[in-house]
Scaffold this motif. Sequence first.
Motif, short mmCIF file in Angstrom:
data_model
loop_
_atom_site.label_atom_id
_atom_site.label_comp_id
_atom_site.label_asym_id
_atom_site.label_seq_id
_atom_site.Cartn_x
_atom_site.Cartn_y
_atom_site.Cartn_z
N HIS A 1 0.84 -1.21 0.00
CA HIS A 1 0.00 0.00 0.00
C HIS A 1 0.87 1.25 0.00
O HIS A 1 2.01 1.21 0.45
CB HIS A 1 -0.90 0.01 1.25
CG HIS A 1 -1.72 -1.23 1.40
ND1 HIS A 1 -1.23 -2.36 2.00
CD2 HIS A 1 -2.98 -1.52 1.01
CE1 HIS A 1 -2.17 -3.30 1.97
NE2 HIS A 1 -3.24 -2.81 1.37
N ALA A 2 0.27 2.33 -0.44
CA ALA A 2 0.98 3.61 -0.36
C ALA A 2 1.14 3.99 1.11
O ALA A 2 0.31 3.62 1.95
CB ALA A 2 0.17 4.68 -1.09
N PRO A 3 2.21 4.70 1.43
CA PRO A 3 2.40 5.10 2.84
C PRO A 3 1.17 5.84 3.35
O PRO A 3 0.54 6.62 2.62
CB PRO A 3 3.61 6.05 2.76
CG PRO A 3 4.32 5.69 1.51
CD PRO A 3 3.28 5.18 0.55
N GLY A 4 0.81 5.54 4.58
CA GLY A 4 -0.33 6.22 5.18
C GLY A 4 -1.67 5.59 4.91
O GLY A 4 -2.67 6.00 5.47
N THR A 5 -1.71 4.56 4.05
CA THR A 5 -3.00 3.91 3.77
C THR A 5 -3.54 3.27 5.06
O THR A 5 -2.79 2.65 5.82
CB THR A 5 -2.80 2.80 2.70
OG1 THR A 5 -2.28 3.40 1.52
CG2 THR A 5 -4.13 2.11 2.38
N ASN A 6 -4.84 3.42 5.26
CA ASN A 6 -5.47 2.82 6.43
C ASN A 6 -5.83 1.36 6.09
O ASN A 6 -6.92 1.08 5.60
CB ASN A 6 -6.72 3.63 6.80
CG ASN A 6 -7.35 3.13 8.07
OD1 ASN A 6 -7.29 1.95 8.38
ND2 ASN A 6 -7.96 4.03 8.81
N ILE A 7 -4.91 0.47 6.37
CA ILE A 7 -5.10 -0.94 5.96
C ILE A 7 -6.23 -1.59 6.74
O ILE A 7 -6.99 -2.41 6.21
CB ILE A 7 -3.78 -1.73 6.11
CG1 ILE A 7 -2.69 -1.09 5.22
CG2 ILE A 7 -3.97 -3.20 5.75
CD1 ILE A 7 -1.32 -1.71 5.36
N GLU A 8 -6.38 -1.21 8.00
CA GLU A 8 -7.43 -1.85 8.80
C GLU A 8 -8.83 -1.52 8.26
O GLU A 8 -9.76 -2.31 8.40
CB GLU A 8 -7.31 -1.52 10.29
CG GLU A 8 -7.39 -0.05 10.68
CD GLU A 8 -6.03 0.65 10.69
OE1 GLU A 8 -5.14 0.25 9.92
OE2 GLU A 8 -5.88 1.62 11.47
N PHE A 9 -8.96 -0.37 7.62
CA PHE A 9 -10.25 -0.03 7.01
C PHE A 9 -10.53 -0.98 5.84
O PHE A 9 -11.66 -1.46 5.66
CB PHE A 9 -10.26 1.43 6.52
CG PHE A 9 -11.58 1.85 5.98
CD1 PHE A 9 -12.57 2.34 6.82
CD2 PHE A 9 -11.87 1.73 4.62
CE1 PHE A 9 -13.82 2.71 6.32
CE2 PHE A 9 -13.11 2.09 4.12
CZ PHE A 9 -14.09 2.59 4.96
N ILE A 10 -9.49 -1.26 5.06
CA ILE A 10 -9.63 -2.21 3.94
C ILE A 10 -10.03 -3.58 4.48
O ILE A 10 -10.91 -4.26 3.94
CB ILE A 10 -8.31 -2.28 3.14
CG1 ILE A 10 -7.98 -0.91 2.54
CG2 ILE A 10 -8.36 -3.37 2.08
CD1 ILE A 10 -6.59 -0.80 1.92
N VAL A 11 -9.37 -3.97 5.57
CA VAL A 11 -9.66 -5.27 6.18
C VAL A 11 -11.13 -5.33 6.64
O VAL A 11 -11.85 -6.30 6.37
CB VAL A 11 -8.70 -5.52 7.37
CG1 VAL A 11 -9.12 -6.71 8.22
CG2 VAL A 11 -7.27 -5.70 6.85
N ALA A 12 -11.56 -4.26 7.30
CA ALA A 12 -12.95 -4.22 7.79
C ALA A 12 -13.92 -4.33 6.61
O ALA A 12 -14.92 -5.06 6.65
CB ALA A 12 -13.19 -2.93 8.57
N THR A 13 -13.62 -3.61 5.54
CA THR A 13 -14.51 -3.60 4.38
C THR A 13 -14.56 -4.97 3.71
O THR A 13 -15.65 -5.49 3.40
CB THR A 13 -14.04 -2.53 3.37
OG1 THR A 13 -14.02 -1.27 4.04
CG2 THR A 13 -14.96 -2.45 2.17
N LEU A 14 -13.41 -5.55 3.48
CA LEU A 14 -13.39 -6.87 2.82
C LEU A 14 -14.09 -7.92 3.68
O LEU A 14 -14.79 -8.80 3.16
CB LEU A 14 -11.95 -7.30 2.52
CG LEU A 14 -11.26 -6.52 1.38
CD1 LEU A 14 -9.78 -6.90 1.29
CD2 LEU A 14 -11.96 -6.79 0.04
N LEU A 15 -13.92 -7.83 4.98
CA LEU A 15 -14.60 -8.80 5.86
C LEU A 15 -16.12 -8.61 5.80
O LEU A 15 -16.87 -9.58 5.76
CB LEU A 15 -14.11 -8.67 7.30
CG LEU A 15 -12.81 -9.43 7.62
CD1 LEU A 15 -12.30 -9.06 9.01
CD2 LEU A 15 -13.01 -10.96 7.52
#
Length: 386
Positions: free
Chosen positions: A218-232
Amino acid sequence: MTELAAAKTALKTQAVETPSWAYGNSGTRFKVFAQAGVPRNPYEKLDDAAKVHEFTGVAPTVALHIPWDKVDDYAALAKHAEQRGVRLGAINSNTFQDDDYKLGSICHPDAAVRRKAVDHLLECVDIMDATGSTDLKLWFADGTNYPGQDDIRERQDRLAEGLAEVYQRLGEGQRMLLEYKFFEPAFYTTDVPDWGTAYAHCLKLGPKAQVVVDTGHHAPGTNIEFIVATLLREGKLGAFDFNSRFYADDDLMVGAADPFQLFRIMYEVIRGGGFTPDVAFMLDQCHNIEAKIPAIIRSVMNVQEATAKALLVDGDALSAAQASGDVLEANAVVMDAYNTDVRPLLREVREELGLDPEPVSAYRRSGWGEKIVAERVGGEQAGWGA
Ligand code: PSV
Ligand code: MN
């Protein structure tokens, strides 16, 4: 059951898959530094992976990479794994190392190259049949370097067509895990650059296609946990490739660069019901300058520590604070869990599993490191491309 007891139970059922390539030599495009004792073939990689499982108790499967782990007899390789107390995990495809793939693989403008790439992916499914692996992990280096180099939309059509053919070939209980990465080796466009593109393809393909989140992609600063929440939420999170990064796709030990981010990710995994065998927790790392086996043990422990902290978040207190709009208290509940020293808890977990509470020291005392240095003499060490 108390919260602590529940956390312990969950931690005992955790499984982290280690990658065969992490046991081999690796480096940057500037230099690969060879290490003494490195495995010379997939069998020896499994021997090392078995040590990681022996000392951590939570690394029962090993991901393979084809063709780096090509063998004549995959059933024999699976048996070797079993005899060492581990199993073969995801099969990772490789459509980025042949000269033919200069302009891409499955998205290449030439149908003959696309055919070759898809045939390789189909071969990977054959291998899954032989090893009993359930997951085909796909990462494509496809993309372009210059505006106008190729048609962005047509490349997406080729991607969809190739993926659909492989999807059709999947057997009962097998699935396809599609990984995204925002750049590198392509620098202008990448054909699967982000979770949205991966998700859109997986959605169209069907329930056996799921997205892989590689934390370094991911690009620096990307909120990965938001992506995780969305995919789940969408039922489309298939797996993680854990590693950590300071700059780009550094492939450093997970939890080394940003343990707080790893904790936030694990919190969303647990919150979203993703702490199940349906989500594969894999490492995708390279140990270029540090000793490999203890680094992998340390990485597994880092995942355990982040998980333990995430399990300790007081859900009731958090919900109450959120419902009453108490911003500071809500944040404090999360930070209290993060700031808990969970190492004593994990020592207890290991003791209850009959393991040494300190896996790295136990590995060092075991003499395995010295043994492989003494015995693995001659032959060609495994590394990128082998
Ligand atoms: C390349 O970036 C990569 O690290 C991908 O993340 C894959 O998972 C891995 O290599 C193995 O092909
Ligand atoms: Mn990866």
